[in-house]
Design an enzyme around this catalytic site. Structure first.
Site, mmCIF file in Angstrom:
data_model
loop_
_atom_site.group_PDB
_atom_site.id
_atom_site.type_symbol
_atom_site.label_atom_id
_atom_site.label_comp_id
_atom_site.label_asym_id
_atom_site.label_seq_id
_atom_site.Cartn_x
_atom_site.Cartn_y
_atom_site.Cartn_z
ATOM 1 N N GLY A 20 0.874 -1.403 0.167
ATOM 2 C CA GLY A 20 -0.431 -0.325 -0.091
ATOM 3 C C GLY A 20 1.262 1.154 -0.004
ATOM 4 O O GLY A 20 0.521 2.336 -0.407
ATOM 5 N N GLU A 39 9.748 4.591 6.313
ATOM 6 C CA GLU A 39 9.799 2.722 6.845
ATOM 7 C C GLU A 39 11.195 2.058 8.497
ATOM 8 O O GLU A 39 11.969 3.039 8.190
ATOM 9 C CB GLU A 39 10.588 2.173 5.361
ATOM 10 C CG GLU A 39 11.478 0.444 5.628
ATOM 11 C CD GLU A 39 10.394 -0.252 6.092
ATOM 12 O OE1 GLU A 39 10.246 -0.852 7.035
ATOM 13 O OE2 GLU A 39 8.982 -0.310 5.466
ATOM 14 N N GLY A 90 6.888 -5.992 2.785
ATOM 15 C CA GLY A 90 6.112 -7.715 2.614
ATOM 16 C C GLY A 90 6.977 -8.080 1.644
ATOM 17 O O GLY A 90 7.139 -9.343 1.282
ATOM 18 N N VAL A 231 8.491 5.109 13.434
ATOM 19 C CA VAL A 231 7.585 6.093 13.759
ATOM 20 C C VAL A 231 6.777 5.989 14.954
ATOM 21 O O VAL A 231 6.553 4.401 15.479
ATOM 22 C CB VAL A 231 6.214 6.543 12.522
ATOM 23 C CG1 VAL A 231 4.989 7.057 13.044
ATOM 24 C CG2 VAL A 231 7.147 7.320 11.137
ATOM 25 N N HIS A 464 -0.232 -13.377 7.111
ATOM 26 C CA HIS A 464 -1.442 -12.748 5.818
ATOM 27 C C HIS A 464 -2.184 -11.983 6.767
ATOM 28 O O HIS A 464 -3.064 -11.836 7.356
ATOM 29 C CB HIS A 464 -2.196 -13.420 4.586
ATOM 30 C CG HIS A 464 -1.288 -14.295 3.842
ATOM 31 N ND1 HIS A 464 -1.320 -15.415 3.485
ATOM 32 C CD2 HIS A 464 -0.383 -13.543 3.687
ATOM 33 C CE1 HIS A 464 -0.311 -15.424 2.602
ATOM 34 N NE2 HIS A 464 0.276 -14.925 2.510
ATOM 35 N N GLY A 497 -3.140 -3.290 4.123
ATOM 36 C CA GLY A 497 -3.550 -4.788 4.963
ATOM 37 C C GLY A 497 -5.115 -4.239 5.878
ATOM 38 O O GLY A 497 -5.938 -5.437 5.856
#
Length: 569
Positions: A20, A39, A90, A231, A464, A497
């Site tokens: 995403g 990241e 991922g 973060v 997942h 997700g």
């Protein structure tokens, strides 16, 4: 004022660089926004990935132990979550399997009445497939032959098929092929060597990770990626926009605060939920929906493995996942592999068992291990594990879920995210279909069926983890609206997700990408009026970017981006 005529460091900050986040970075940069990507993991060149899973510092992500690899594990009360880390998220560690879900996904009762999701997502699945370079695997490996026989044994011969994968395939393994996807603006690539090393990080430039497509193009267009940046807080600023507080993942005392007009949360379902829960607990985002954490999904998964008794086999040939079997409309099985020498997963092996009413799973497993003690050494010995083992990933579409929430830490200060059983059926700790297939695979390959030690404690494992930020028309019905905007906070968005509403029964990466493509397509170009209504939902045409990265001279079949969605009521 900065050089981009804004009071903030960036127009948009994207937290996370997975499927995403990478979509958001590229598409919003194309629309003229100054984009920064934060990241937590490090950046890897191909040769820097671990040669095998024994190289824990390059393979595992455990910052407290100075490990900054690509694979992270996180234990919640009801599930063990396996996820990725690093620039590319991922995609660095996943099995490059890119399936589109079946009808049950769009018909899930928790979101089906909001819009016609199948129609809305169709063009974005198409775009995601082309961006990720999806192709059908073109070999039949030794593991596939076992699975074909098992499908025949179980009466589902037509349920077997080769997988759709994001890999550069070609007749000559390891051959340079230039840029096969983006008309010369993408990186040069090599064809796949079929070595099975996908899930420890492809060192051969064949796997279509996000750093080979979305992120590569985003950085080419001007997006800035900040690796090793964790973060810790997101807080609204008095004059609009957000301050994002961070620390260096490898040096916690090195702190920096970024500011932006918009923040896109794309830290994976696990990371985004943890961050949002923490902000609400701290009073920074108190108006978040009470539905935060609901409909957290595990894809209704089980993982097991079957090890051959003989040494004269090699199941490492192929990419990570080369075929699959649909046992029925709700159950999907994939054989998985690691490359030679990546045997650490063998340490997690235990005897496969079925639950027995009134008895603890641990007790059942220990008794089964005693009865099968002649096989114990073979089952647990990591030497040769990858060559002699077929892993099995079983996924289902059933409507079960968990709900995440926070509680006080038992040791230390602060709060920690945990889980309880959620809406729908209880999240399963055992899939009978998984053991059925495992035993049939064992019979076909003369092997020993095994499961993970996590099953002894009724804790399933999932690669997942999805959901937790449901889509809804209002704050009372969802965390985000149908445009992926967080209810109650202008300029805060979710594109990962955590917005996937249902168990897919297939690998979710393609769906996460398609949903992010759709959400980003509806943003206006920088400086233009926003076509999205402040409340409610209208299906809108996509807004074409002002400066697309892929040139119009790219091959017609691959020309990007695709903006052909018609406006409807």
């Amino acid at each position: 004022m900065t050089a981009h005529d804004s009071p903030h460091d960036y127009d948009v900050l994207v937290i996370g660089s997975g499927f995403g986040g990478s979509v958001a970075a590229l598409r919003l940069t194309e629309k003229g926004y100054d984009v920064g990507v934060l990241e937590a993991g490090r950046r890897f060149a191909d040769h820097e990935f671990a040669a095998t899973s024994w190289d824990s510092k390059r393979y595992l992500f455990v910052p407290a132990l100075r490990m900054f690899g690509i694979q992270r594990f996180h234990l919640l009360r009801d599930v063990l979550v396996v996820s990725g880390a690093g620039v590319g998220g991922g995609s660095l560690v996943y099995g490059n399997t890119l399936y589109q879900p079946g009808r049950s996904f769009y018909d899930d009762p928790h979101w089906r009445d909001l819009t016609d999701w199948e129609a809305e997502l169709a063009p974005w699945y198409d775009q995601a497939r082309r961006m990720l370079g999806v192709t059908t695997y073109d070999r039949v490996t030794p593991a596939d032959r076992v699975m074909q026989a098992v499908a025949e044994d179980l009466g589902v011969r037509d349920g077997w098929r080769p997988t759709d994968v994001g890999v550069v395939l070609g007749p000559e393994p390891g051959t340079p092929v230039g840029d096969p996807f983006f008309g010369g603006v993408g990186p040069e690539r090599h064809t796949c060597r079929h070595c099975g090393e996908c899930m420890t990080g492809c060192r051969h430039n064949a796997k279509n990770t996000l750093v080979k497509n979305y992120l590569h193009l985003a950085e080419r267009a001007g997006a800035v990626v900040h690796p090793l940046t964790t973060v810790t807080a997101v807080r609204p600023l008095p004059g609009g926009g957000y301050a994002v507080e961070t620390h260096r993942t490898d040096r916690r005392r090195a702190r920096r605060t970024f500011t932006a007009g918009h923040v896109v949360l794309a830290a994976s379902s696990l990371g985004t939920q943890q961050l949002l829960h923490a902000q609400r607990d701290a009073g920074r985002l108190p108006r978040l929906s009470p539905r935060l954490g609901e409909l957290s999904r595990t894809n209704s998964e089980a993982g097991l493995a079957v090890r051959a008794r003989g040494d004269d086999v090699d199941y490492t040939e192929g990419v990570a996942i080369t075929s699959s079997i649909h046992l029925d409309e709700r159950t999907h099985v994939e054989p998985c592999r690691y490359g030679r020498g990546s045997n650490t997963m063998g340490l997690a092996m235990a005897t496969m068992t079925d639950p027995e009413p009134g008895r603890s799973r641990l007790g059942v497993m220990l008794r089964a291990m005693w009865r099968g003690r002649r096989d114990l050494r073979r089952l647990h010995d990591p030497r040769g594990w990858s060559e002699q083992t077929i892993g099995l990933l079983v996924m289902q579409t059933d409507d079960n879920s968990l709900t995440t929430y926070t509680r006080r830490r038992r040791l230390g200060r602060g709060r920690v995210m945990t889980t309880r059983q959620g809406i729908g059926e209880p999240n399963p700790t055992h899939l009978p279909e998984a053991n059925l297939v495992g035993r049939q695979v064992a019979e076909r390959m003369g092997g020993i069926p095994g499961a993970g030690w996590n099953e002894a404690f009724d804790v399933p494992i999932t690669a997942h983890f999805l959901g937790g930020c449901p889509i809804g028309l209002t704050r009372e019905t969802g965390v985000v609206d149908l445009y992926h905007r967080v209810h109650g906070y202008d300029g805060l968005h979710v594109m990962d997700g955590s917005v996937v509403a249902a168990n897919l029964g297939v690998n979710p990466s393609l769906t996460i990408t398609a949903m992010a493509e759709r959400a980003a397509s509806l943003w206006p170009n920088k400086g233009d009026p926003d076509p999205r209504p402040a409340s409610g939902y209208v299906r809108l045409p996509a807004v074409a970017p002002r400066a697309p990265v892929v040139p119009p001279t790219a091959p017609a079949a691959l020309r990007l981006p695709l903006y052909v969605v018609d406006a409807t009521d």
